[in-house]
Design an enzyme around this catalytic site. Sequence first.
Site, mmCIF file in Angstrom:
data_model
loop_
_atom_site.group_PDB
_atom_site.id
_atom_site.type_symbol
_atom_site.label_atom_id
_atom_site.label_comp_id
_atom_site.label_asym_id
_atom_site.label_seq_id
_atom_site.Cartn_x
_atom_site.Cartn_y
_atom_site.Cartn_z
ATOM 1 N N SER A 279 6.284 9.338 -14.227
ATOM 2 C CA SER A 279 6.513 8.802 -15.578
ATOM 3 C C SER A 279 7.985 8.581 -15.901
ATOM 4 C CB SER A 279 5.879 9.714 -16.646
ATOM 5 O OG SER A 279 4.519 9.906 -16.342
ATOM 6 N N THR B 58 -4.504 -3.339 -3.872
ATOM 7 C CA THR B 58 -5.615 -2.782 -4.645
ATOM 8 C C THR B 58 -5.109 -1.540 -5.366
ATOM 9 O OG1 THR B 58 -6.339 -1.431 -2.769
ATOM 10 C CG2 THR B 58 -7.442 -3.548 -3.060
ATOM 11 N N LEU C 278 -6.688 -0.904 3.184
ATOM 12 C CA LEU C 278 -6.884 0.500 3.560
ATOM 13 C C LEU C 278 -6.526 1.461 2.430
ATOM 14 C CD1 LEU C 278 -5.205 0.033 7.016
ATOM 15 C CD2 LEU C 278 -7.662 0.059 6.533
ATOM 16 N N ASN D 58 0.849 -1.195 0.000
ATOM 17 C CA ASN D 58 0.000 0.000 0.000
ATOM 18 C C ASN D 58 0.888 1.250 0.000
ATOM 19 O OD1 ASN D 58 -2.298 1.575 0.113
ATOM 20 N ND2 ASN D 58 -3.071 0.678 2.022
ATOM 21 N N PHE D 59 0.252 2.397 -0.209
ATOM 22 C CA PHE D 59 0.904 3.713 -0.117
ATOM 23 C C PHE D 59 2.068 3.865 -1.094
ATOM 24 C CE2 PHE D 59 -0.729 2.742 4.263
ATOM 25 C CZ PHE D 59 -1.845 3.565 4.184
ATOM 26 N N LEU D 60 1.929 3.275 -2.279
ATOM 27 C CA LEU D 60 2.902 3.524 -3.341
ATOM 28 C C LEU D 60 2.701 4.953 -3.824
ATOM 29 C CD1 LEU D 60 4.931 2.920 -5.628
ATOM 30 C CD2 LEU D 60 3.055 1.846 -6.879
HETATM 31 S S1 MYA Z 1 -2.307 1.884 -5.156
HETATM 32 C C1 MYA Z 1 -2.030 3.629 -5.002
HETATM 33 C C2 MYA Z 1 -1.029 4.108 -5.995
HETATM 34 N N1 MYA Z 1 -0.663 5.489 -5.781
HETATM 35 C C3 MYA Z 1 -1.220 6.538 -6.396
HETATM 36 O O1 MYA Z 1 -2.067 6.397 -7.242
HETATM 37 C C4 MYA Z 1 -0.717 7.899 -5.960
HETATM 38 C C5 MYA Z 1 -0.559 8.872 -7.095
HETATM 39 N N2 MYA Z 1 0.264 8.311 -8.150
HETATM 40 C C6 MYA Z 1 1.611 8.101 -8.038
HETATM 41 O O2 MYA Z 1 2.245 8.360 -7.025
HETATM 42 C C7 MYA Z 1 2.295 7.488 -9.253
HETATM 43 O O3 MYA Z 1 1.496 7.713 -10.389
HETATM 44 C C8 MYA Z 1 2.574 5.973 -9.092
HETATM 45 C C9 MYA Z 1 3.143 5.422 -10.403
HETATM 46 C C10 MYA Z 1 3.623 5.769 -7.981
HETATM 47 C C11 MYA Z 1 1.297 5.201 -8.764
HETATM 48 N N3 MYA Z 1 0.115 -0.108 -8.884
HETATM 49 O O4 MYA Z 1 7.090 5.186 -12.368
HETATM 50 P P1 MYA Z 1 6.185 5.071 -13.536
HETATM 51 C C12 MYA Z 1 2.702 0.907 -13.204
HETATM 52 C C13 MYA Z 1 0.974 -0.880 -9.577
HETATM 53 O O5 MYA Z 1 6.698 5.646 -14.806
HETATM 54 P P2 MYA Z 1 4.358 6.870 -12.198
HETATM 55 C C14 MYA Z 1 -1.087 1.179 -4.161
HETATM 56 O O6 MYA Z 1 -0.454 1.827 -3.400
HETATM 57 C C15 MYA Z 1 2.256 1.246 -14.603
HETATM 58 O O7 MYA Z 1 1.231 0.372 -15.024
HETATM 59 N N4 MYA Z 1 1.586 -0.476 -10.705
HETATM 60 O O8 MYA Z 1 4.724 5.676 -13.222
HETATM 61 C C16 MYA Z 1 -0.849 -0.323 -4.323
HETATM 62 C C17 MYA Z 1 3.554 1.085 -15.370
HETATM 63 O O9 MYA Z 1 3.857 -0.290 -15.550
HETATM 64 P P3 MYA Z 1 3.512 -0.984 -16.970
HETATM 65 C C18 MYA Z 1 1.319 0.769 -11.135
HETATM 66 O O10 MYA Z 1 3.022 7.360 -12.577
HETATM 67 C C19 MYA Z 1 0.456 -0.495 -5.078
HETATM 68 C C20 MYA Z 1 4.583 1.639 -14.380
HETATM 69 O O11 MYA Z 1 3.973 1.531 -13.071
HETATM 70 C C21 MYA Z 1 0.455 1.618 -10.455
HETATM 71 O O12 MYA Z 1 5.469 7.874 -12.123
HETATM 72 C C22 MYA Z 1 0.720 -1.930 -5.471
HETATM 73 C C23 MYA Z 1 4.881 3.096 -14.644
HETATM 74 O O13 MYA Z 1 5.848 3.501 -13.732
HETATM 75 C C24 MYA Z 1 -0.162 1.129 -9.298
HETATM 76 N N5 MYA Z 1 -1.024 1.868 -8.591
HETATM 77 O O14 MYA Z 1 4.260 6.140 -10.779
HETATM 78 C C25 MYA Z 1 2.044 -2.067 -6.194
HETATM 79 N N6 MYA Z 1 0.399 2.792 -11.119
HETATM 80 O O15 MYA Z 1 4.350 -0.302 -18.009
HETATM 81 C C26 MYA Z 1 2.285 -3.464 -6.712
HETATM 82 C C27 MYA Z 1 1.195 2.663 -12.181
HETATM 83 O O16 MYA Z 1 3.849 -2.444 -16.828
HETATM 84 C C28 MYA Z 1 2.708 -4.415 -5.628
HETATM 85 N N7 MYA Z 1 1.765 1.457 -12.209
HETATM 86 O O17 MYA Z 1 2.044 -0.762 -17.219
HETATM 87 C C29 MYA Z 1 3.057 -5.779 -6.196
HETATM 88 C C30 MYA Z 1 3.462 -6.790 -5.111
HETATM 89 C C31 MYA Z 1 4.868 -6.512 -4.605
HETATM 90 C C32 MYA Z 1 5.267 -7.411 -3.454
HETATM 91 C C33 MYA Z 1 5.458 -8.912 -3.880
HETATM 92 C C34 MYA Z 1 5.935 -9.809 -2.713
HETATM 93 C C35 MYA Z 1 6.044 -11.158 -3.081
#
Ligand code: MYA
Length: 415
Positions: A173, A199, A415, A163-165
């Site tokens: 981008s 989520t 959450l 969470n809280f990414l």
């Molecule tokens: S969900 C809440 C996410 N946060 C926000 O929406 C806050 C506002 N937005 C931002 O801060 C940025 O736009 C974020 C993306 C950080 C979201 N989940 O760096 P980029 C993919 C997963 O150039 P940015 C939450 O917190 C996107 O499809 N992936 O993009 C749960 C693309 O990949 P691809 C996401 O906009 C998080 C790539 O990232 C998400 O600068 C769960 C682009 O990267 C997203 N919400 O940064 C995370 N948004 O090309 C996954 C974009 O393939 C956890 N992307 O489409 C996975 C499990 C890990 C643990 C495993 C353990 C075994």
Amino acid sequence: DGDSVVSNNASLETIVQSFQDSMSLGKRHKFWETQPVGQYKDVGDASLSEGPIEPPTPLSEVKQEPYNLPNAYEWTTCDMESAETCDEVYVLLKNNYVEDDENMFRFNYSKEFLSWALRVPGYYRSWHIGVRAKASKKLVAFISGVPARIRVNTEIVKMAEINFLCVHKKLRSKRLAPVMIKEVTRRVHLENIWQAAYTAGVVLPTPITTCQYWHRSLNPKKLIDVGFSRLGARMTMSRTIKLYKLPDSPVTPGFRKMELRDVPAVTRLLRNYLSQFVVAPDLDENDVEHWLLPNENVVDSFLVESPGSHEITDFCSFYTLPSSILGNQNYSILKAAYSYYNVSTKTSLTQLMNDVLIVAKQKDFDVFNALDVMHNENFLKELKFGPGDGQLHYYLYNYRIRNALKPSGLGLVLL
Ligand code: MYA
């Protein structure tokens, strides 16, 4: 003959492709296509079995050093016990976290909330990951995981809830998010955990189910003034206010706040209730004490204690997550309550939730939100919730679910 089989498959692929395109599922995901998650091409493939997509690797083979960041940035582990660090995470999220599609509202998780959400039983400090600018030391990005046991059908799986990414608006981008996701994955692997749940509002490969938010106005005038909702057709403000009016106090006899002594009974009630859903947390008394014991301005829980037998028969809860109102002259904060876990055995779910709406109104919330998960559909319409425009997609990392899941099959609220 062989040729016609090939061409039939090819045309089937074309049909699947155009279906996926039309569903905007055909979109390429350069990062997500490399990850052990359900891929669009596998949707509906009955030959794939339920469970881990790839097996765990020996711990000695897990990369020991952090992934590389662009040169101007460095990793930091955020100590959420430090008020200063907690404040830095709070400020980053307050200014850069999730907004609605029209950029009118932005989540404003409180410090107390973040401390509660991240310092859970058995948490790993190393899973609270920040990125700082090397020069200024300013926190510019964050991602977190917390440990959880999640049951999928009959299997209880150790997972990380991610969470809280968040990446600062000025650094978007630049493909920082994939590096952060890989880094949290690495640190989760180091604890010998290989699955995760999360989520997001965006569509990625591939949701286990897609839920909808519903909203119950408690303070309709303010919601309309700030543009959260609109006056219905043929409605006046005074008729709207009357429509959403609630009694002054809960009506169910024996309805009261949950206390520490209720933890064993609430755990039993909840475990029994959650056992009917396909995906649900496996909660013990420690978890219930952490996640559900009332925590001022963070989580509220109520139950019904039978006046005669003192048996605990029903339970309901919500968490507090305000949003900043962006660019409004009169208001800066929207006070929102989010439905959490609810169990009804004796009181009807509708009556229970009506009592919870009454409490939320007493506590001055503007709106009460609920997803269409668990049995929530049974009360949403009757209690005057309206469907929102936002969707919430649920995902599992490195775990495949065989059968499509409806929101009502989901017993998990993140959450
Ligand atoms: S969900 C809440 C996410 N946060 C926000 O929406 C806050 C506002 N937005 C931002 O801060 C940025 O736009 C974020 C993306 C950080 C979201 N989940 O760096 P980029 C993919 C997963 O150039 P940015 C939450 O917190 C996107 O499809 N992936 O993009 C749960 C693309 O990949 P691809 C996401 O906009 C998080 C790539 O990232 C998400 O600068 C769960 C682009 O990267 C997203 N919400 O940064 C995370 N948004 O090309 C996954 C974009 O393939 C956890 N992307 O489409 C996975 C499990 C890990 C643990 C495993 C353990 C075994």
